[in-house]
Enzyme design. Structure first.
Site, PDB file in Angstrom:
ATOM      1  N   GLU A 174      37.679  34.865  36.818  1.00 32.35           N
ATOM      2  CA  GLU A 174      37.125  35.834  37.949  1.00 32.35           C
ATOM      3  C   GLU A 174      38.060  36.848  37.965  1.00 32.35           C
ATOM      4  O   GLU A 174      37.704  38.156  38.058  1.00 32.35           O
ATOM      5  CB  GLU A 174      36.837  35.189  39.297  1.00 32.35           C
TER       6      GLU A 174
ATOM      7  N   ASP B 248      40.606  30.465  38.745  1.00 32.19           N
ATOM      8  CA  ASP B 248      41.834  31.163  37.994  1.00 32.19           C
ATOM      9  C   ASP B 248      42.554  31.985  39.410  1.00 32.19           C
ATOM     10  O   ASP B 248      41.907  32.314  40.207  1.00 32.19           O
ATOM     11  CB  ASP B 248      41.410  32.159  37.020  1.00 32.19           C
TER      12      ASP B 248
END
Length: 396
Positions: free
Chosen positions: A146, A84
């Site tokens: 994350e 991400d």
């Protein structure tokens, strides 16, 4: 005899990074397009893949293993990265952030530095990995969310435990300019909701101002932060050598002539390794429940203060004697001790019993910024480093 081909050219890594960056995996979006693309490529190379999803099914971690020559999938080294990225909203880019481009020796695009540069470089080594007789397996661990508080890695680690898998070490490829990072702070995020009572602002005794009491709690958090800065504990190896705290967002009120019934804010605490974040939070709870709440309820009986944990990731304090630490230091010829204030998933791997270090291409100063880039020479250094990792694991 080992039939492994030579180290892949830098353009193989760049091609992989381009593919990854072209898929918008901003944390608010699904990452399945990227994960399934990687999964399909790895399966075509004969590599077993396992996905672990979030509750919605819209996001997934990928864990893939290139086994040792004897078929063993236990132990070995994990190459870890999050898929991400942070948003580009409100940032002024000189080009489309999801159309990567090379200019002046740099590869531009959202996520090139943080951290698709590492992931793409690692994936470009798959042909060499599969052609090498490995003494131990090599694993790819790609996570989701994350950037939202390291939410995906715990799901993947729980899945590994349930399947009885225990790697021996992990390299988290966050951008470090290919220098070794052996420690980082923990990050802990909470939300506070202060509930008062609305009233016309001309009738203040009939209401309870949620913003004013939230402000008292915010000032208390700042006092705790000032105390940690003044009194420690300290670790001078960190760029910020003490634990920190700050309030990052706040919302409250509907009009200037209405006493606000609700105020909500979010705050974080970044703790040094060895410092207990629960102790910090307990002091806030005690102040809210024992100091503020009685005063609030003396004004209005329905007053409330609600505290909720949103995210947390443990600190990392890598053991110098751990095999993974010694290996990465040897392969990078880097013996300096570096510790950083930002958080990564390395602490979660360490807590799961997998010794971890951080080393990856790119400068952390470029992360999250407009016109994010990774220098091509950093990609080349990363490819050379991972090539050495494979050499170290290759059977004679």
């Amino acid at each position: 005899m080992n039939a492994a081909p030579a180290s892949p050219p830098a353009d193989a890594a760049v091609a992989w990074i381009r593919r990854l960056v072209s898929i918008d995996t901003t944390s608010r979006n699904s990452n399945l397009g990227l994960i399934e693309m990687v999964r399909d490529d790895l399966r075509r190379a004969g590599i077993a893949c396992h996905l672990s999803h979030d509750d919605s099914g819209a996001k997934a971690n990928l864990y893939a293993t290139v086994p040792a020559a004897d078929g063993n999938v236990q132990g070995g080294i994990v190459l870890s990265g999050h898929t991400d990225t942070v948003p580009v909203d409100g940032q002024q880019w000189d080009h489309d952030p999801f159309t990567p481009r090379v200019q002046d020796g740099k590869l531009y695009g959202r996520g090139t530095c943080d951290m698709k540069g590492f992931i793409g470089t690692a994936l470009s080594l798959v042909p060499r990995l599969t052609a090498t007789r490995l003494s131990k397996p090599v694993h790819f661990a790609l996570s989701y969310d994350e950037e939202l508080g390291c939410l995906g890695a715990p799901v993947m680690l729980a899945d590994l435990k349930a399947r009885g898998l225990q790697p021996e070490g992990c390299i988290v490829g966050e951008p470090t300019s290919m220098r070794v990072i052996v420690a980082h702070k923990g990050i802990n995020v909470w939300r506070c909701c202060v509930r008062g009572q609305a009233a016309h602002s001309s009738l203040t005794p009939r209401g309870l101002n949620a913003i004013e009491y939230a402000a008292r709690l915010i000032c208390f958090i700042r006092d705790l932060a000032d105390q940690m800065r003044r009194d420690g504990p300290f670790d001078q190896a960190f760029d910020v050598p003490f634990s920190t705290a700050q309030v990052g967002t706040i919302q409250g009120g509907i009009a200037v002539n209405t006493i606000p019934a609700l105020c909500q804010f979010e705050f974080e605490h970044r703790n040094l390794p060895g410092a207990d974040p629960q102790r910090f939070f307990s002091r806030i709870q005690d102040y809210a429940n024992n100091e503020l709440l009685p005063r609030m309820r003396a004004e209005h009986g329905t007053a409330a203060i609600e505290l909720e944990a949103l995210a947390g990731a443990p600190s990392l304090d890598a053991a110098e004697q751990a095999a993974i630490t010694q290996l990465v230091r040897a392969l990078t010829s880097d013996r300096d001790t570096r510790k950083v204030a930002y958080g990564t998933e390395a602490g979660q791997f360490q807590r799961a019993g997998i010794p971890s270090v951080i080393c990856g291409p790119g400068d952390i100063q470029q992360a999250h910024r407009p016109n994010e880039f990774v220098a091509l020479d950093q990609i080349a250094q990363c490819a050379a480093f991972l090539d050495k990792v494979i050499d170290n694991l290759a059977q004679p």
